[in-house]
Design a protein around this motif. Structure first.
Motif, PDB file in Angstrom:
ATOM      1  N   SER A   1       9.010  39.832 -15.423  1.00 43.88           N
ATOM      2  CA  SER A   1       8.758  41.151 -16.523  1.00 43.88           C
ATOM      3  C   SER A   1       7.623  42.171 -15.960  1.00 43.88           C
ATOM      4  O   SER A   1       6.539  42.225 -14.576  1.00 43.88           O
ATOM      5  CB  SER A   1       8.036  40.909 -17.957  1.00 43.88           C
ATOM      6  N   GLU A   2       8.111  43.521 -16.745  1.00 46.46           N
ATOM      7  CA  GLU A   2       7.294  45.007 -15.905  1.00 46.46           C
ATOM      8  C   GLU A   2       7.027  45.360 -17.275  1.00 46.46           C
ATOM      9  O   GLU A   2       7.368  45.228 -18.103  1.00 46.46           O
ATOM     10  CB  GLU A   2       8.135  45.118 -14.790  1.00 46.46           C
ATOM     11  N   ILE A   3       6.572  46.288 -16.867  1.00 49.62           N
ATOM     12  CA  ILE A   3       5.761  47.103 -18.143  1.00 49.62           C
ATOM     13  C   ILE A   3       5.598  48.667 -17.702  1.00 49.62           C
ATOM     14  O   ILE A   3       4.960  49.458 -16.658  1.00 49.62           O
ATOM     15  CB  ILE A   3       3.913  46.835 -18.353  1.00 49.62           C
ATOM     16  N   TYR A   4       6.492  49.489 -17.873  1.00 52.15           N
ATOM     17  CA  TYR A   4       7.176  50.880 -17.578  1.00 52.15           C
ATOM     18  C   TYR A   4       6.992  51.690 -19.541  1.00 52.15           C
ATOM     19  O   TYR A   4       7.766  51.209 -20.010  1.00 52.15           O
ATOM     20  CB  TYR A   4       8.337  50.446 -17.631  1.00 52.15           C
ATOM     21  N   TYR A   5       5.974  51.786 -19.379  1.00 50.29           N
ATOM     22  CA  TYR A   5       4.782  52.287 -17.996  1.00 50.29           C
ATOM     23  C   TYR A   5       3.332  52.398 -19.141  1.00 50.29           C
ATOM     24  O   TYR A   5       3.438  51.956 -20.185  1.00 50.29           O
ATOM     25  CB  TYR A   5       4.858  53.806 -17.353  1.00 50.29           C
ATOM     26  N   PRO A   6       2.528  52.054 -18.342  1.00 51.67           N
ATOM     27  CA  PRO A   6       1.055  51.550 -18.532  1.00 51.67           C
ATOM     28  C   PRO A   6      -0.044  52.261 -19.308  1.00 51.67           C
ATOM     29  O   PRO A   6      -0.343  52.178 -19.861  1.00 51.67           O
ATOM     30  CB  PRO A   6       0.947  50.557 -17.616  1.00 51.67           C
ATOM     31  N   LEU A   7       0.909  53.413 -18.713  1.00 47.97           N
ATOM     32  CA  LEU A   7      -0.677  55.125 -19.027  1.00 47.97           C
ATOM     33  C   LEU A   7       0.622  56.060 -18.798  1.00 47.97           C
ATOM     34  O   LEU A   7       0.992  56.401 -18.460  1.00 47.97           O
ATOM     35  CB  LEU A   7      -1.564  55.212 -17.920  1.00 47.97           C
ATOM     36  N   PRO A   8       0.512  56.687 -20.290  1.00 49.57           N
ATOM     37  CA  PRO A   8       1.360  57.540 -20.730  1.00 49.57           C
ATOM     38  C   PRO A   8       0.519  59.080 -19.431  1.00 49.57           C
ATOM     39  O   PRO A   8      -0.157  59.089 -19.182  1.00 49.57           O
ATOM     40  CB  PRO A   8       0.997  57.972 -21.849  1.00 49.57           C
ATOM     41  N   LEU A   9       1.871  60.088 -19.058  1.00 51.43           N
ATOM     42  CA  LEU A   9       1.854  60.730 -18.783  1.00 51.43           C
ATOM     43  C   LEU A   9       0.563  61.942 -19.203  1.00 51.43           C
ATOM     44  O   LEU A   9      -0.308  62.107 -18.069  1.00 51.43           O
ATOM     45  CB  LEU A   9       2.770  61.069 -18.704  1.00 51.43           C
ATOM     46  N   HIS A  10       0.410  62.155 -20.114  1.00 51.55           N
ATOM     47  CA  HIS A  10      -0.853  63.398 -20.754  1.00 51.55           C
ATOM     48  C   HIS A  10      -2.133  62.262 -19.914  1.00 51.55           C
ATOM     49  O   HIS A  10      -3.255  62.946 -20.609  1.00 51.55           O
ATOM     50  CB  HIS A  10      -0.948  63.379 -21.806  1.00 51.55           C
ATOM     51  N   LEU A  11      -2.272  61.257 -19.605  1.00 53.20           N
ATOM     52  CA  LEU A  11      -3.395  60.846 -19.668  1.00 53.20           C
ATOM     53  C   LEU A  11      -3.795  60.162 -18.090  1.00 53.20           C
ATOM     54  O   LEU A  11      -4.313  59.651 -17.871  1.00 53.20           O
ATOM     55  CB  LEU A  11      -3.634  59.212 -20.233  1.00 53.20           C
ATOM     56  N   GLN A  12      -2.750  60.539 -17.357  1.00 53.27           N
ATOM     57  CA  GLN A  12      -3.055  60.334 -16.037  1.00 53.27           C
ATOM     58  C   GLN A  12      -4.000  61.503 -15.350  1.00 53.27           C
ATOM     59  O   GLN A  12      -4.580  62.780 -16.074  1.00 53.27           O
ATOM     60  CB  GLN A  12      -1.541  61.031 -14.894  1.00 53.27           C
ATOM     61  N   PRO A  13      -4.849  60.200 -14.241  1.00 50.34           N
ATOM     62  CA  PRO A  13      -6.178  61.698 -13.934  1.00 50.34           C
ATOM     63  C   PRO A  13      -5.874  62.427 -13.210  1.00 50.34           C
ATOM     64  O   PRO A  13      -6.064  63.595 -13.829  1.00 50.34           O
ATOM     65  CB  PRO A  13      -6.969  60.957 -13.045  1.00 50.34           C
ATOM     66  N   VAL A  14      -4.200  63.126 -12.960  1.00 46.22           N
ATOM     67  CA  VAL A  14      -4.208  63.935 -12.387  1.00 46.22           C
ATOM     68  C   VAL A  14      -3.373  64.784 -13.183  1.00 46.22           C
ATOM     69  O   VAL A  14      -2.942  66.380 -12.748  1.00 46.22           O
ATOM     70  CB  VAL A  14      -2.452  63.704 -10.953  1.00 46.22           C
ATOM     71  N   PHE A  15      -3.264  65.011 -14.296  1.00 45.89           N
ATOM     72  CA  PHE A  15      -2.599  65.832 -15.233  1.00 45.89           C
ATOM     73  C   PHE A  15      -3.936  66.508 -16.167  1.00 45.89           C
ATOM     74  O   PHE A  15      -3.689  66.503 -17.146  1.00 45.89           O
ATOM     75  CB  PHE A  15      -1.825  65.418 -16.091  1.00 45.89           C
ATOM     76  N   SER A  16      -5.362  66.207 -15.833  1.00 43.62           N
ATOM     77  CA  SER A  16      -6.811  66.189 -16.431  1.00 43.62           C
ATOM     78  C   SER A  16      -6.416  67.522 -17.130  1.00 43.62           C
ATOM     79  O   SER A  16      -7.076  67.906 -18.234  1.00 43.62           O
ATOM     80  CB  SER A  16      -7.839  65.889 -16.337  1.00 43.62           C
ATOM     81  N   TYR A  17      -6.177  68.282 -16.432  1.00 42.20           N
ATOM     82  CA  TYR A  17      -6.315  70.079 -16.237  1.00 42.20           C
ATOM     83  C   TYR A  17      -5.575  70.274 -17.699  1.00 42.20           C
ATOM     84  O   TYR A  17      -6.130  71.446 -17.826  1.00 42.20           O
ATOM     85  CB  TYR A  17      -5.542  70.398 -14.667  1.00 42.20           C
ATOM     86  N   LEU A  18      -4.491  69.810 -17.836  1.00 46.20           N
ATOM     87  CA  LEU A  18      -3.863  70.295 -19.166  1.00 46.20           C
ATOM     88  C   LEU A  18      -5.315  70.158 -20.243  1.00 46.20           C
ATOM     89  O   LEU A  18      -4.753  70.378 -21.285  1.00 46.20           O
ATOM     90  CB  LEU A  18      -3.040  69.351 -19.253  1.00 46.20           C
ATOM     91  N   GLY A  19      -6.000  69.023 -20.357  1.00 46.66           N
ATOM     92  CA  GLY A  19      -6.602  69.233 -21.547  1.00 46.66           C
ATOM     93  C   GLY A  19      -6.508  68.691 -22.306  1.00 46.66           C
ATOM     94  O   GLY A  19      -6.886  68.001 -23.788  1.00 46.66           O
ATOM     95  N   LEU A  20      -5.699  67.157 -22.356  1.00 50.00           N
ATOM     96  CA  LEU A  20      -5.230  66.427 -22.805  1.00 50.00           C
ATOM     97  C   LEU A  20      -5.334  65.223 -22.941  1.00 50.00           C
ATOM     98  O   LEU A  20      -6.742  64.798 -22.226  1.00 50.00           O
ATOM     99  CB  LEU A  20      -4.142  66.064 -22.821  1.00 50.00           C
ATOM    100  N   LYS A  21      -6.140  64.844 -24.212  1.00 49.73           N
ATOM    101  CA  LYS A  21      -6.939  63.690 -24.538  1.00 49.73           C
ATOM    102  C   LYS A  21      -6.253  61.885 -24.648  1.00 49.73           C
ATOM    103  O   LYS A  21      -5.222  62.527 -26.190  1.00 49.73           O
ATOM    104  CB  LYS A  21      -8.126  62.889 -24.948  1.00 49.73           C
ATOM    105  N   ALA A  22      -7.176  61.207 -24.943  1.00 54.26           N
ATOM    106  CA  ALA A  22      -6.596  59.804 -25.863  1.00 54.26           C
ATOM    107  C   ALA A  22      -6.376  60.293 -27.235  1.00 54.26           C
ATOM    108  O   ALA A  22      -8.141  61.298 -27.947  1.00 54.26           O
ATOM    109  CB  ALA A  22      -7.892  58.784 -25.519  1.00 54.26           C
ATOM    110  N   GLY A  23      -5.480  60.010 -28.342  1.00 60.02           N
ATOM    111  CA  GLY A  23      -5.347  60.318 -29.443  1.00 60.02           C
ATOM    112  C   GLY A  23      -4.562  60.737 -29.462  1.00 60.02           C
ATOM    113  O   GLY A  23      -4.072  61.173 -30.052  1.00 60.02           O
ATOM    114  N   ASP A  24      -4.152  62.043 -28.454  1.00 60.33           N
ATOM    115  CA  ASP A  24      -2.986  63.004 -28.717  1.00 60.33           C
ATOM    116  C   ASP A  24      -1.393  62.503 -29.056  1.00 60.33           C
ATOM    117  O   ASP A  24      -0.695  63.550 -29.508  1.00 60.33           O
ATOM    118  CB  ASP A  24      -3.770  64.177 -27.800  1.00 60.33           C
ATOM    119  N   LEU A  25      -1.576  62.194 -27.945  1.00 60.57           N
ATOM    120  CA  LEU A  25      -0.136  61.746 -28.411  1.00 60.57           C
ATOM    121  C   LEU A  25       0.278  60.125 -28.684  1.00 60.57           C
ATOM    122  O   LEU A  25       0.393  59.666 -27.601  1.00 60.57           O
ATOM    123  CB  LEU A  25       0.496  61.683 -27.137  1.00 60.57           C
TER     124      LEU A  25
END
Ligand SMILES: Cc1ncc(COP(=O)(O)O)c(C=O)c1O
Length: 392
Positions: free
Chosen positions: A332-356
């Motif tokens: 089985s597989e998990i698509y996707y375990p971490l949403p894109l807005h919480l990926q470290p590389v997108f931290s510059y966008l300023g979104l946080k857990a709970g936003d989406l």
């Protein structure tokens, strides 16, 4: 397959050339788009699709937070900023109503910032919307069409998982201004390596993409803009052309397997059924609590012909279930375990857990079960029985 590869070796034409051109014609015919442009990967296809649709540095592009990384990284590579919006809780596709609110909010902000006479309908810099046809089911393309018209933005389809899928009888790949497909080896139509293709109904955009995939060069050693080496190998095109003859049958078998999973889940009493095909006489409920069943199926849009790149459930105690299945040698597989807005590389966008929150909850619950054309009913039965055993 070996004969097709040998044909390329004999021709000594290894990059682009007649095999790729033939594949482009065949994929255009399959999707119903006027043109197709073969390229090196689905990621490359997304970049070409965005740039051809007019995305330039400084722009913004709305996309889903619940997709593979490339849906967003291609936006960044085009010099633009991704604007992540949450997904529909039923289908997990980009939520058109939330996109509408986002567009209206931006329009209001513009109104405060800009002189009335300069103001255009389109929020400043918001160039495109990039819906992803997640797991092989088209996003709500009627709604996105309306948004494109109302706000003057381009729709670019991420159809990487959706070859052969349809929306209201129209093929994925012919629904937006441009569309990107991936032929990564796990896809429904897969190469023997990396490959991708872009489709469009606009010949001038196809021409632009042909140049961009080849160093921005309309003529050898003459360069009009900065492109890249994004070309497709002829061997991949030859392999894909052999498989193309089987894709309709393979997709049909995936649909049959999905129907078998649906039926067995309903009979097991584990689920309350997918939103669109719940039966009123469902009586088995030993395991399932109708309000909070251990397994939930995703919703199917009635307008969508789903090609089940993945068959995904939402499961309580998902990670424990996954381990239980792995111990029984069920992949089985998990698509996707971490949403894109919480990926470290997108931290510059300023979104946080709970936003989406819908994407975040989906990331904790989704599990893709075995799905491929050669799957047997007995295998599906053993997967569902194992899941029932886990929850019993
Ligand atoms: C939704 C989505 N977008 C983009 C891609 C990128 O495709 P590729 O791996 O061919 O670059 C993939 C597949 O990996 C995908 O699933």
């Amino acid at each position: 397959m070996l004969a097709a590869i040998a044909r390329v070796c004999d021709s000594q034409s290894f990059i682009l050339g007649p095999e790729v051109e033939a594949l482009e014609r065949e994929i255009a015919a399959l999707t119903g788009a006027a043109c197709a442009v073969g390229c090196a990967s689905g990621t490359e296809a997304l970049w070409l699709a965005l740039v051809a649709a007019g995305v330039t540095p400084g722009d913004s592009v709305i996309t889903t937070a619940f997709s593979f990384f490339a849906s967003a990284s291609a936006i960044v590579r085009a010099g633009a900023t991704p604007v992540f919006v949450d997904v529909d809780p039923g289908t997990l596709n980009l939520d058109a109503a939330l996109v509408h609110s986002q567009l209206q909010d931006r329009q209001l902000q513009d109104r405060h910032l800009r002189d009335r006479q300069l103001r255009t309908k389109r929020p400043e810099n918001l160039r495109a919307i990039l819906p992803v046809h997640l797991y092989g089911q088209c996003a709500d393309m009627n709604a996105f069409d309306c948004l494109a018209q109302e706000f003057g933005v381009a729709i670019v389809e991420d159809a990487a998982q959706a070859i052969g899928a349809e929306w209201s009888g129209r093929g994925a790949g012919s629904l937006g201004v441009t569309a990107a497909f991936s032929f990564y080896p796990t896809k429904n139509l897969s190469a023997y390596g990396d490959a991708g293709i872009v489709t469009t109904n606009r010949p001038e955009m196809a021409e632009h993409m042909r140049q961009l995939r080849n160093h921005g060069s309309p003529r050898r050693y003459y360069h009009h803009e900065f492109g890249w080496n994004g070309r497709m190998d002829a061997i991949q095109a030859a392999v894909l052309r052999v498989k193309l003859g089987h894709i309709a049958n393979w997709n049909r078998r995936r649909q049959q397997h999905a129907a078998t999973y649906d039926r067995l889940f309903a009979e097991s009493g584990l689920t309350s059924g997918p939103a669109s095909n719940r039966t009123s006489n469902q009586t088995s409920g030993q395991i399932s609590n109708q309000l909070n069943p251990p397994v939930r199926l995703l919703a199917r849009s009635p307008q969508a012909k789903h090609v089940f790149h993945q068959y995904v459930i939402r499961a309580q105690r998902r990670d424990e279930l996954r381990k239980f299945l792995a111990d029984r040698k069920i992949g089985s597989e998990i698509y996707y375990p971490l949403p894109l807005h919480l990926q470290p590389v997108f931290s510059y966008l300023g979104l946080k857990a709970g936003d989406l929150p819908v994407s975040e909850k989906a990331a904790r619950e989704v599990l893709a079960l075995p799905m491929f054309p050669e799957l047997t009913e007995a295998e599906i039965q053993s997967v569902v029985e194992s899941i029932a055993e886990f929850y019993s």
